[in-house]
Design an enzyme around this catalytic site. Structure first.
Site: not given
Length: 338
Positions: A68, A151
């Site tokens: 992010y 992830h």
């Protein structure tokens, strides 16, 4: 910053649900992807105010990732939390950030409005995960992660389910990480992680919502059987369920919403209206009806987002709403099907 002390007595209580590791997550969590300038710029002040509002609302679970904003989300979350105690933080591994001076003069090309001074490298090896966790701890300003997720290992099952999981188990045994798992936009592979590996919790994005209940078929039954917690994310399905009146031009699953999906969303909204409930409130609360779900995480960029989401979480929803959604076939009630 440490994460193991109790919150201040003045913090409004929010119900928590426990993982098998003993970690308690508030039923509502703040997803910090937007702190990394997802699609548009966010200021440090906005991120800090959002975190302060979350703590004021009793939210004590915060989720972030190196992906992010190329580390910006983790940095901002760490700065905003400062020495706050009693919180639970999750971050992710598998996308290692490496310096990329040759691209520093341009913007990131993966949806975040940040300079591309670093690049993401898929790496579920032991060394890659150790380096990733070390970097995340530094950006967050803490000495441990409450949860570490693999992830989006969609194309990396072999490495993620072997060296990836074994390294996270090692870090869990050392106390560097509290609980381990995987976070994905699909439920089938998450079900395999639960079935075949020693995960404590998984995060499923967009696959257990009022419009997409595919996780009910594979992930949720095995998670409940194995005592693995499920965190439900992306409960608005990219925006289609985020407003009381359905916008036919809204996105669904990161793309233009198909006509049939929009029509189903309109029908769900009509049921909500008949029962005096807002569609977004039903979207937030629906996953929490399943006993395997430990928290719902939504993206919150500003204080306003936090306050409105907390209101949706607390909105009173009569059982008659869930009964009608169930009987009409629009959305099976997890309390009846689990």
């Amino acid at each position: 910053m440490t994460n193991d002390r109790v919150p201040a007595a003045s913090t409004p209580p929010m119900p928590t649900r426990a993982l098998r590791t003993g970690h308690h997550l508030t039923e509502l969590g703040l997803g910090a992807a937007q702190f990394g300038n997802l699609f548009t710029e966010t200021t440090d002040e906005q991120a800090t105010n959002a975190v302060k509002a979350a703590l004021d609302e009793g939210i004590q679970y915060f989720d972030t990732a190196p992906h992010y904003g190329l580390g910006l989300s983790e940095h901002r979350l760490g700065q905003a939390l400062g020495d706050t105690t009693g919180v639970r933080i999750s971050s992710k591994v598998g996308r290692l950030l490496v310096d990329s001076p040759e691209t520093a003069d341009r913007l990131d090309d993966d949806g975040f409005v940040v300079p591309a001074a670093k690049r993401r490298v898929w790496d579920f090896s032991r060394d890659g995960i150790l380096r990733s966790v070390e970097q995340s701890l530094a950006r967050l300003g803490t000495d441990r992660l409450d949860i570490a997720y693999l992830h989006d290992p969609d194309d990396h099952w072999e490495e993620a389910s072997s060296s990836g999981i074994s390294t996270l188990v090692e870090l869990r045994d050392q106390g560097v990480v509290g609980a381990i798992g995987a976070g994905m936009n699909q439920s089938a592979m998450l079900a395999e992680f639960v079935r075949q590996t020693d995960v404590d919790v998984v995060m499923v994005a967009g696959r257990f919502t009022l419009l997409d209940r595919s996780a009910l078929d594979d992930l949720l039954p095995i998670a409940r059987e194995r005592g693995v917690g499920v965190v439900a994310a992306a409960v608005y399905n990219s925006g289609l369920l985020s407003t009381a009146t359905v916008d036919s031009s809204a996105h669904f699953d990161y793309g233009q919403a198909p006509k049939a999906v929009v029509e189903r969303a309109v029908r769900v909204a009509e049921v909500c209206e008949r029962h005096g409930v807002s569609l977004p409130a039903a979207a937030v609360q629906y996953p929490l009806r399943h006993p395997a779900v430990v928290s719902v995480v939504t993206g919150m960029r500003t204080e306003h987002h936090v306050r409105s989401t907390a209101n949706r979480y607390r909105e009173d929803i009569p059982e008659s709403l869930w009964e009608e959604l169930h009987s009409s076939g629009l959305a099976p009630d997890p309390t009846r099907t689990s």
